[in-house]
Design a protein around this motif. Sequence first.
Motif, PDB file in Angstrom:
ATOM      1  N   ASP A 164       0.596  -1.151   0.641  1.00 49.69           N
ATOM      2  CA  ASP A 164       0.420   0.394   0.318  1.00 49.69           C
ATOM      3  C   ASP A 164       1.077   1.560  -0.020  1.00 49.69           C
ATOM      4  OD1 ASP A 164      -2.384  -0.534   0.104  1.00 49.69           O
ATOM      5  OD2 ASP A 164      -3.041  -0.548   1.987  1.00 49.69           O
ATOM      6  N   VAL A 165       1.833   1.100   0.897  1.00 45.27           N
ATOM      7  CA  VAL A 165       2.166   2.000   0.667  1.00 45.27           C
ATOM      8  C   VAL A 165       4.355   2.963  -0.226  1.00 45.27           C
ATOM      9  CG1 VAL A 165       3.531   3.929   2.460  1.00 45.27           C
ATOM     10  CG2 VAL A 165       1.248   2.585   3.294  1.00 45.27           C
ATOM     11  N   ASP A 166       3.902   3.229  -0.583  1.00 39.02           N
ATOM     12  CA  ASP A 166       5.407   4.368  -1.022  1.00 39.02           C
ATOM     13  C   ASP A 166       6.323   4.952  -0.263  1.00 39.02           C
ATOM     14  OD1 ASP A 166       7.711   4.400  -2.306  1.00 39.02           O
ATOM     15  OD2 ASP A 166       6.650   6.103  -3.926  1.00 39.02           O
ATOM     16  N   LEU A 167       7.774   3.782   0.520  1.00 42.72           N
ATOM     17  CA  LEU A 167       8.007   4.250   1.721  1.00 42.72           C
ATOM     18  C   LEU A 167       8.382   5.278   1.099  1.00 42.72           C
ATOM     19  CD1 LEU A 167       8.873   0.832   3.697  1.00 42.72           C
ATOM     20  CD2 LEU A 167       6.520   2.831   3.793  1.00 42.72           C
ATOM     21  N   ASP A 168       9.353   5.535  -0.064  1.00 39.89           N
ATOM     22  CA  ASP A 168      10.428   6.297   0.254  1.00 39.89           C
ATOM     23  C   ASP A 168       9.345   8.048  -0.734  1.00 39.89           C
ATOM     24  OD1 ASP A 168      12.912   5.070   0.100  1.00 39.89           O
ATOM     25  OD2 ASP A 168      12.464   4.150  -1.275  1.00 39.89           O
ATOM     26  N   GLY A 169       8.262   7.933  -0.883  1.00 37.88           N
ATOM     27  CA  GLY A 169       7.545   8.855  -1.404  1.00 37.88           C
ATOM     28  C   GLY A 169       6.941   9.915  -0.258  1.00 37.88           C
ATOM     29  N   GLU A 170       5.620  10.622  -1.141  1.00 31.85           N
ATOM     30  CA  GLU A 170       5.027  11.289  -0.152  1.00 31.85           C
ATOM     31  C   GLU A 170       3.980  10.448   0.776  1.00 31.85           C
ATOM     32  OE1 GLU A 170       5.541  14.580   0.111  1.00 31.85           O
ATOM     33  OE2 GLU A 170       6.542  14.731  -0.941  1.00 31.85           O
ATOM     34  N   ASP A 171       3.158   9.242   0.652  1.00 32.26           N
ATOM     35  CA  ASP A 171       2.658   8.418   1.571  1.00 32.26           C
ATOM     36  C   ASP A 171       3.826   8.207   2.578  1.00 32.26           C
ATOM     37  OD1 ASP A 171       3.334   7.577  -0.821  1.00 32.26           O
ATOM     38  OD2 ASP A 171       1.668   5.916  -0.656  1.00 32.26           O
ATOM     39  N   GLY A 172       5.204   7.584   2.467  1.00 27.24           N
ATOM     40  CA  GLY A 172       5.158   7.560   3.200  1.00 27.24           C
ATOM     41  C   GLY A 172       5.940   8.582   4.612  1.00 27.24           C
ATOM     42  N   LYS A 173       6.363   8.672   3.447  1.00 27.61           N
ATOM     43  CA  LYS A 173       6.577  10.313   4.397  1.00 27.61           C
ATOM     44  C   LYS A 173       5.402  11.135   5.459  1.00 27.61           C
ATOM     45  CE  LYS A 173       9.362  13.623   2.818  1.00 27.61           C
ATOM     46  NZ  LYS A 173      10.115  14.376   1.293  1.00 27.61           N
ATOM     47  N   ALA A 174       4.740  11.051   5.291  1.00 24.96           N
ATOM     48  CA  ALA A 174       3.700  11.449   5.427  1.00 24.96           C
ATOM     49  C   ALA A 174       3.151  10.580   7.157  1.00 24.96           C
ATOM     50  CB  ALA A 174       2.124  11.748   4.740  1.00 24.96           C
ATOM     51  N   GLN A 175       3.535   9.499   6.617  1.00 25.84           N
ATOM     52  CA  GLN A 175       3.113   8.414   7.520  1.00 25.84           C
ATOM     53  C   GLN A 175       3.936   8.319   8.767  1.00 25.84           C
ATOM     54  OE1 GLN A 175       1.419   4.309   6.702  1.00 25.84           O
ATOM     55  NE2 GLN A 175       0.285   5.569   4.767  1.00 25.84           N
ATOM     56  N   GLY A 176       5.192   9.260   7.838  1.00 21.07           N
ATOM     57  CA  GLY A 176       6.317   9.371   9.222  1.00 21.07           C
ATOM     58  C   GLY A 176       7.354   8.238   9.071  1.00 21.07           C
TER      59      GLY A 176
END
Length: 214
Positions: A164-176
């Motif tokens: 679900d989450v692109d850890l290197d991208g915006e959603d990864g950043k948003a989730q810390g």
Amino acid sequence: PSGSLPLTLILAATPSLGIGKGGSLPWPQLKKEMGYFARVTKRVSPSPTANRRRINAVVMGRKTWDSIPPRFRPLKDRLNVVITRDAQNAQWKSVPKDAVEGPVVATSLTSALECLQDDKDLEVEKVFVIGGASIYKDALALKQTNRVLLTKIKSDVECDTFFDVDLDGEDGKAQGWTRSGKEELERYVGEEVKEGDVEEQGFAFEFCLYEREE
Ligand code: FOL
């Protein structure tokens, strides 16, 4: 209480975050990658007082259980916990109750985690969530999920199941989520890890660790 045990997701994914195809892994058998998975999920720290057997837990959904070759399951030297809404299914009836590896059957991720606390003979050290997509998703919604051991497969093979989450991208950043360095990765997995790409069978891949604060 194990309701608050830290959780680590472990997975391998393509650049498009593909993790599965047709009920199994999308790439051919990668021995070095699977060997890393097996060693890391098995390894426990030495127990000073050998009162209880120290063991890690692997928590998975029913489809992931089905995808493991029968000769390899339950995954040896790990407490296996399988999540299924159909715990009544005959499939689980033949499980020997005294096998330390289980599997223990639970109907949700949170009830699976409750199974891990109160064992009088086993001391659960690390808890690994080993998939698939829906179980990773449930785990990512829990604050206690503070690590992801991600193997980045560098080729885009065809997949039908995705993380679900692109850890290197915006959603990864948003989730810390932030990527940790080689030293932190090695300290957590308890072995040396090659920096950069590993190659096998025409596939390149890289072992990575991501962490976030509670
Ligand atoms: N994480 C990573 N990094 N790679 C994976 O392939 C992976 N696979 C799953 C979850 N997280 C992963 C789920 N799928 C086995 C098979 C499929 C599977 C997980 C495990 C399995 O048979 N494991 C044996 C090793 C067998 C062998 O040596 O070939 C084990 O003992 O762990």
